[in-house]
Design a protein around this motif. Structure first.
Motif, PDB file in Angstrom:
ATOM      1  N   ASP A  25       0.821  -1.217   0.000  1.00  0.00           N
ATOM      2  CA  ASP A  25       0.000   0.000   0.000  1.00  0.00           C
ATOM      3  C   ASP A  25       0.852   1.263   0.000  1.00  0.00           C
ATOM      4  N   ALA A  26       1.963   1.210   0.730  1.00  0.00           N
ATOM      5  CA  ALA A  26       2.836   2.385   0.829  1.00  0.00           C
ATOM      6  C   ALA A  26       3.424   2.765  -0.520  1.00  0.00           C
ATOM      7  N   VAL A  27       3.490   1.792  -1.435  1.00  0.00           N
ATOM      8  CA  VAL A  27       4.010   2.061  -2.780  1.00  0.00           C
ATOM      9  C   VAL A  27       2.871   2.520  -3.686  1.00  0.00           C
ATOM     10  N   ARG A  28       1.705   1.874  -3.533  1.00  0.00           N
ATOM     11  CA  ARG A  28       0.573   2.144  -4.417  1.00  0.00           C
ATOM     12  C   ARG A  28      -0.062   3.511  -4.161  1.00  0.00           C
ATOM     13  N   THR A  29      -0.146   3.904  -2.887  1.00  0.00           N
ATOM     14  CA  THR A  29      -0.846   5.153  -2.571  1.00  0.00           C
ATOM     15  C   THR A  29       0.112   6.193  -2.005  1.00  0.00           C
ATOM     16  N   ALA A  30      -0.061   7.414  -2.481  1.00  0.00           N
ATOM     17  CA  ALA A  30       0.800   8.516  -2.048  1.00  0.00           C
ATOM     18  C   ALA A  30       0.354   9.007  -0.685  1.00  0.00           C
ATOM     19  N   PRO A  31       1.318   9.421   0.161  1.00  0.00           N
ATOM     20  CA  PRO A  31       0.928  10.010   1.442  1.00  0.00           C
ATOM     21  C   PRO A  31       0.337  11.405   1.221  1.00  0.00           C
ATOM     22  N   VAL A  32      -0.374  11.903   2.225  1.00  0.00           N
ATOM     23  CA  VAL A  32      -0.916  13.261   2.159  1.00  0.00           C
ATOM     24  C   VAL A  32      -0.277  14.064   3.286  1.00  0.00           C
ATOM     25  N   PRO A  33       0.346  15.207   3.031  1.00  0.00           N
ATOM     26  CA  PRO A  33       0.618  15.771   1.700  1.00  0.00           C
ATOM     27  C   PRO A  33       1.704  14.968   0.987  1.00  0.00           C
ATOM     28  N   ASP A  34       1.679  15.007  -0.328  1.00  0.00           N
ATOM     29  CA  ASP A  34       2.651  14.274  -1.136  1.00  0.00           C
ATOM     30  C   ASP A  34       3.805  15.213  -1.480  1.00  0.00           C
ATOM     31  N   GLN A  50       8.197  13.865   8.021  1.00  0.00           N
ATOM     32  CA  GLN A  50       7.017  13.676   7.175  1.00  0.00           C
ATOM     33  C   GLN A  50       7.152  12.420   6.314  1.00  0.00           C
ATOM     34  N   ARG A  51       5.993  11.778   6.054  1.00  0.00           N
ATOM     35  CA  ARG A  51       5.965  10.577   5.206  1.00  0.00           C
ATOM     36  C   ARG A  51       6.131  10.986   3.747  1.00  0.00           C
ATOM     37  N   VAL A  52       6.943  10.229   3.041  1.00  0.00           N
ATOM     38  CA  VAL A  52       7.105  10.459   1.609  1.00  0.00           C
ATOM     39  C   VAL A  52       7.077   9.125   0.873  1.00  0.00           C
ATOM     40  N   ARG A  53       6.760   9.208  -0.409  1.00  0.00           N
ATOM     41  CA  ARG A  53       6.853   8.050  -1.307  1.00  0.00           C
ATOM     42  C   ARG A  53       7.583   8.550  -2.544  1.00  0.00           C
ATOM     43  N   TRP A  54       8.830   8.124  -2.656  1.00  0.00           N
ATOM     44  CA  TRP A  54       9.661   8.565  -3.775  1.00  0.00           C
ATOM     45  C   TRP A  54      10.188   7.352  -4.515  1.00  0.00           C
ATOM     46  N   GLY A  55      10.525   7.569  -5.762  1.00  0.00           N
ATOM     47  CA  GLY A  55      11.089   6.462  -6.532  1.00  0.00           C
ATOM     48  C   GLY A  55      12.019   6.973  -7.598  1.00  0.00           C
ATOM     49  N   GLY A  56      12.669   6.037  -8.260  1.00  0.00           N
ATOM     50  CA  GLY A  56      13.580   6.405  -9.329  1.00  0.00           C
ATOM     51  C   GLY A  56      14.491   5.256  -9.682  1.00  0.00           C
ATOM     52  N   THR A  57      15.662   5.632 -10.159  1.00  0.00           N
ATOM     53  CA  THR A  57      16.634   4.664 -10.640  1.00  0.00           C
ATOM     54  C   THR A  57      17.807   4.606  -9.678  1.00  0.00           C
ATOM     55  N   ILE A  58      18.231   3.395  -9.331  1.00  0.00           N
ATOM     56  CA  ILE A  58      19.345   3.242  -8.397  1.00  0.00           C
ATOM     57  C   ILE A  58      20.641   3.713  -9.059  1.00  0.00           C
ATOM     58  N   ALA A  59      21.363   4.596  -8.364  1.00  0.00           N
ATOM     59  CA  ALA A  59      22.649   5.068  -8.877  1.00  0.00           C
ATOM     60  C   ALA A  59      23.800   4.392  -8.133  1.00  0.00           C
ATOM     61  N   ARG A  60      23.559   4.057  -6.835  1.00  0.00           N
ATOM     62  CA  ARG A  60      24.638   3.474  -6.045  1.00  0.00           C
ATOM     63  C   ARG A  60      24.037   2.732  -4.865  1.00  0.00           C
ATOM     64  N   LEU A  77       6.489   9.500 -10.343  1.00  0.00           N
ATOM     65  CA  LEU A  77       5.843   8.187 -10.225  1.00  0.00           C
ATOM     66  C   LEU A  77       4.521   8.168 -10.990  1.00  0.00           C
ATOM     67  N   ASP A  78       4.170   6.991 -11.524  1.00  0.00           N
ATOM     68  CA  ASP A  78       2.873   6.865 -12.194  1.00  0.00           C
ATOM     69  C   ASP A  78       1.797   6.487 -11.168  1.00  0.00           C
ATOM     70  N   GLY A  79       0.607   6.185 -11.651  1.00  0.00           N
ATOM     71  CA  GLY A  79      -0.518   5.894 -10.762  1.00  0.00           C
ATOM     72  C   GLY A  79      -0.309   4.709  -9.832  1.00  0.00           C
ATOM     73  N   LYS A  80       0.550   3.771 -10.219  1.00  0.00           N
ATOM     74  CA  LYS A  80       0.813   2.607  -9.369  1.00  0.00           C
ATOM     75  C   LYS A  80       2.012   2.837  -8.456  1.00  0.00           C
ATOM     76  N   GLY A  81       2.664   3.984  -8.615  1.00  0.00           N
ATOM     77  CA  GLY A  81       3.853   4.246  -7.800  1.00  0.00           C
ATOM     78  C   GLY A  81       5.141   3.819  -8.463  1.00  0.00           C
ATOM     79  N   ARG A  82       5.060   3.463  -9.744  1.00  0.00           N
ATOM     80  CA  ARG A  82       6.266   3.062 -10.465  1.00  0.00           C
ATOM     81  C   ARG A  82       6.942   4.293 -11.072  1.00  0.00           C
ATOM     82  N   PRO A  83       8.277   4.372 -10.988  1.00  0.00           N
ATOM     83  CA  PRO A  83       8.968   5.510 -11.614  1.00  0.00           C
ATOM     84  C   PRO A  83       8.737   5.501 -13.127  1.00  0.00           C
ATOM     85  N   ARG A  84       8.480   6.689 -13.669  1.00  0.00           N
ATOM     86  CA  ARG A  84       8.286   6.807 -15.114  1.00  0.00           C
ATOM     87  C   ARG A  84       9.625   6.736 -15.826  1.00  0.00           C
ATOM     88  N   GLN A  85       9.581   6.299 -17.084  1.00  0.00           N
ATOM     89  CA  GLN A  85      10.781   6.284 -17.913  1.00  0.00           C
ATOM     90  C   GLN A  85      11.067   7.719 -18.345  1.00  0.00           C
TER      91      GLN A  85
END
Length: 176
Positions: A25-34, A50-60, A77-85
């Motif tokens: 759920d923590a990945v699927r739904t954004a916290p408020v405030p986002d 504050q709670r955050v939901r962030w994503g992206g590409t691993i650099a290290r 992030l897209d609607g499912k919480g996946r980082p966009r290309q």
């Protein structure tokens, strides 16, 4: 009768197919405030705790004795919480995880979404460039399956294509 048994079987198959994609759920739904990575980078102190939901590409990936630190190039992030290309990034952030994450699995370039609380700001470097990272104490880390490569259609060849096939002629259907 057998019809009911078949319907029941189909229903069970459908339910179990849905159950296999267990997105936390923590990945699927954004916290408020986002809060975005960009907002946190501007003023990290204002967002500590504050709670955050962030994503992206691993650099290290940096494994320490008690935790693993991931440096992540942030993506929207897209609607499912996946980082966009794409090449657009809101900057980088660090995610601290209380587990050992295998760097062979959590490898550079893999997509990840983390959820947790803003902990602090830390100074680091990207190459020669000084950089200030917001740090997330992550309680949820979701490693995404790599996206399937889209096949390149330019090299496509239909094995059944016959340039001489012409159906509106008497037998033998071929131009001489």
């Amino acid at each position: 009768g057998w019809m009911r048994a078949l319907l029941l079987l189909i229903a069970v198959a459908l339910v179990s197919a849905c159950a296999t994609t267990t997105l936390p759920d923590a990945v699927r739904t954004a916290p408020v405030p986002d809060i975005s990575v960009a907002q946190a980078r501007q003023d990290t102190r204002a967002h500590i705790g504050q709670r955050v939901r962030w994503g992206g590409t691993i650099a290290r990936v940096d494994n320490r004795e008690t935790e693993t630190e991931l440096e992540i190039v942030a993506r929207e992030l897209d609607g499912k919480g996946r980082p966009r290309q794409g090449d657009r990034s809101a900057g980088r952030f660090m995610a601290r995880v209380a587990d050992f994450l295998d760097p062979a699995v959590y490898s550079e370039g893999r997509q990840v979404t983390v959820a947790g609380t803003v902990l602090e700001e830390t100074a680091g470097r990207i190459g020669e460039h000084k950089y200030r990272y917001p740090v997330v104490k992550a309680d949820t880390v979701y490693l995404w399956e790599p996206l399937a490569e889209v096949p390149d259609r330019r090299g496509y060849h239909d094995p059944f294509y016959d340039p001489y096939w012409y159906p509106w002629r008497p037998w033998p259907y071929y131009y001489p």
